[in-house]
Design a protein around this motif. Structure first.
Motif, mmCIF file in Angstrom:
data_model
loop_
_atom_site.group_PDB
_atom_site.id
_atom_site.type_symbol
_atom_site.label_atom_id
_atom_site.label_comp_id
_atom_site.label_asym_id
_atom_site.label_seq_id
_atom_site.Cartn_x
_atom_site.Cartn_y
_atom_site.Cartn_z
ATOM 1 N N TRP A 40 0.864 -1.188 0.000
ATOM 2 C CA TRP A 40 0.000 0.000 0.000
ATOM 3 C C TRP A 40 0.896 1.233 0.000
ATOM 4 O O TRP A 40 1.758 1.385 0.860
ATOM 5 C CB TRP A 40 -0.903 -0.003 1.226
ATOM 6 N N ASP A 41 0.715 2.147 -0.973
ATOM 7 C CA ASP A 41 1.555 3.349 -1.050
ATOM 8 C C ASP A 41 0.801 4.624 -0.673
ATOM 9 O O ASP A 41 1.273 5.721 -0.920
ATOM 10 C CB ASP A 41 2.158 3.491 -2.456
ATOM 11 N N GLY A 42 -0.377 4.486 -0.078
ATOM 12 C CA GLY A 42 -1.190 5.634 0.294
ATOM 13 C C GLY A 42 -2.286 5.927 -0.725
ATOM 14 O O GLY A 42 -3.218 6.674 -0.442
ATOM 15 N N ARG A 43 -2.175 5.328 -1.904
ATOM 16 C CA ARG A 43 -3.188 5.523 -2.952
ATOM 17 C C ARG A 43 -3.721 4.210 -3.496
ATOM 18 O O ARG A 43 -4.877 4.109 -3.867
ATOM 19 C CB ARG A 43 -2.598 6.327 -4.105
ATOM 20 N N ALA A 76 1.387 -5.083 -6.591
ATOM 21 C CA ALA A 76 2.037 -6.389 -6.439
ATOM 22 C C ALA A 76 3.549 -6.192 -6.533
ATOM 23 O O ALA A 76 4.043 -5.582 -7.476
ATOM 24 C CB ALA A 76 1.551 -7.344 -7.527
ATOM 25 N N ARG A 77 4.283 -6.710 -5.556
ATOM 26 C CA ARG A 77 5.744 -6.591 -5.519
ATOM 27 C C ARG A 77 6.371 -7.951 -5.266
ATOM 28 O O ARG A 77 5.770 -8.799 -4.626
ATOM 29 C CB ARG A 77 6.182 -5.643 -4.398
ATOM 30 N N GLY A 78 7.582 -8.130 -5.743
ATOM 31 C CA GLY A 78 8.309 -9.379 -5.552
ATOM 32 C C GLY A 78 8.212 -10.248 -6.790
ATOM 33 O O GLY A 78 7.623 -9.862 -7.793
ATOM 34 N N PRO A 79 8.801 -11.449 -6.727
ATOM 35 C CA PRO A 79 8.858 -12.296 -7.912
ATOM 36 C C PRO A 79 7.558 -13.047 -8.220
ATOM 37 O O PRO A 79 7.378 -13.542 -9.324
ATOM 38 C CB PRO A 79 9.968 -13.288 -7.569
ATOM 39 N N GLY A 80 6.653 -13.129 -7.250
ATOM 40 C CA GLY A 80 5.442 -13.928 -7.445
ATOM 41 C C GLY A 80 4.219 -13.100 -7.790
ATOM 42 O O GLY A 80 4.308 -11.921 -8.119
ATOM 43 N N ARG A 81 3.080 -13.767 -7.690
ATOM 44 C CA ARG A 81 1.813 -13.152 -8.053
ATOM 45 C C ARG A 81 0.936 -12.942 -6.828
ATOM 46 O O ARG A 81 1.131 -13.575 -5.795
ATOM 47 C CB ARG A 81 1.059 -14.058 -9.028
ATOM 48 N N GLN A 133 -6.496 -4.660 -7.258
ATOM 49 C CA GLN A 133 -7.811 -4.103 -6.966
ATOM 50 C C GLN A 133 -8.325 -4.597 -5.614
ATOM 51 O O GLN A 133 -9.013 -5.599 -5.522
ATOM 52 C CB GLN A 133 -8.798 -4.456 -8.079
ATOM 53 N N LEU A 134 -7.924 -3.867 -4.562
ATOM 54 C CA LEU A 134 -8.378 -4.121 -3.194
ATOM 55 C C LEU A 134 -8.770 -2.784 -2.574
ATOM 56 O O LEU A 134 -8.233 -1.739 -2.974
ATOM 57 C CB LEU A 134 -7.256 -4.742 -2.355
ATOM 58 N N PRO A 135 -9.669 -2.779 -1.591
ATOM 59 C CA PRO A 135 -10.023 -1.523 -0.926
ATOM 60 C C PRO A 135 -8.859 -0.990 -0.104
ATOM 61 O O PRO A 135 -7.965 -1.732 0.301
ATOM 62 C CB PRO A 135 -11.214 -1.896 -0.042
ATOM 63 N N ALA A 136 -8.893 0.302 0.160
ATOM 64 C CA ALA A 136 -7.871 0.950 1.002
ATOM 65 C C ALA A 136 -7.948 0.362 2.410
ATOM 66 O O ALA A 136 -9.025 -0.045 2.867
ATOM 67 C CB ALA A 136 -8.117 2.444 1.057
ATOM 68 N N PRO A 137 -6.821 0.304 3.111
ATOM 69 C CA PRO A 137 -6.842 -0.191 4.493
ATOM 70 C C PRO A 137 -7.653 0.760 5.377
ATOM 71 O O PRO A 137 -7.730 1.965 5.099
ATOM 72 C CB PRO A 137 -5.370 -0.225 4.902
ATOM 73 N N LEU A 138 -8.241 0.211 6.415
ATOM 74 C CA LEU A 138 -8.984 1.034 7.359
ATOM 75 C C LEU A 138 -8.026 1.859 8.204
ATOM 76 O O LEU A 138 -6.949 1.397 8.558
ATOM 77 C CB LEU A 138 -9.844 0.164 8.253
ATOM 78 N N ALA A 139 -8.439 3.070 8.540
ATOM 79 C CA ALA A 139 -7.615 3.938 9.385
ATOM 80 C C ALA A 139 -7.564 3.375 10.798
ATOM 81 O O ALA A 139 -8.509 2.734 11.274
ATOM 82 C CB ALA A 139 -8.210 5.342 9.402
ATOM 83 N N GLU A 140 -6.464 3.602 11.474
ATOM 84 C CA GLU A 140 -6.314 3.191 12.865
ATOM 85 C C GLU A 140 -7.256 4.023 13.735
ATOM 86 O O GLU A 140 -7.337 5.237 13.558
ATOM 87 C CB GLU A 140 -4.866 3.421 13.333
ATOM 88 N N PRO A 141 -7.933 3.407 14.693
ATOM 89 C CA PRO A 141 -8.787 4.198 15.582
ATOM 90 C C PRO A 141 -7.935 5.086 16.489
ATOM 91 O O PRO A 141 -6.813 4.724 16.851
ATOM 92 C CB PRO A 141 -9.541 3.138 16.403
ATOM 93 N N ASP A 142 -8.438 6.243 16.831
ATOM 94 C CA ASP A 142 -7.733 7.152 17.750
ATOM 95 C C ASP A 142 -7.775 6.568 19.148
ATOM 96 O O ASP A 142 -8.748 5.957 19.555
ATOM 97 C CB ASP A 142 -8.392 8.533 17.747
ATOM 98 N N GLY A 143 -6.679 6.801 19.875
ATOM 99 C CA GLY A 143 -6.717 6.396 21.277
ATOM 100 C C GLY A 143 -5.703 5.432 21.573
ATOM 101 O O GLY A 143 -5.257 4.800 22.283
#
Length: 67
Positions: free
Chosen positions: A26-29, A33-38, A57-67
């Motif tokens: 995840w690069d923020g946007r 896929a990275r590395g030699p495989g799939r 094609q995956l959804p963005a990660p959820l933000a960490e909850p505050d606290g």
């Protein structure tokens, strides 16, 4: 051992298979896929395979909850 792909996952389930020495980065946007495989993404409707360097094609990660 029985594969998780024998029966399609439930409607709200996404299965992500990542080959050895590979990653979905995840690069923020977007996920890439990275590395030699799939990266394989399986839903009830489809199965997509991503080669190194492709946007996954995956959804963005959820933000960490505050606290």
């Amino acid at each position: 051992m029985e594969s998780v792909l024998v029966e399609p996952p439930a409607e709200d389930v996404v299965i992500v298979g990542i080959d050895e020495r590979s990653a979905a980065l995840w690069d923020g946007r977007a996920w890439t896929a990275r590395g030699p495989g799939r990266i394989t993404v399986v839903t009830r409707r489809e199965r997509d395979v991503y080669q190194p360097g492709m946007i996954v094609q995956l959804p963005a990660p959820l933000a960490e909850p505050d606290g």
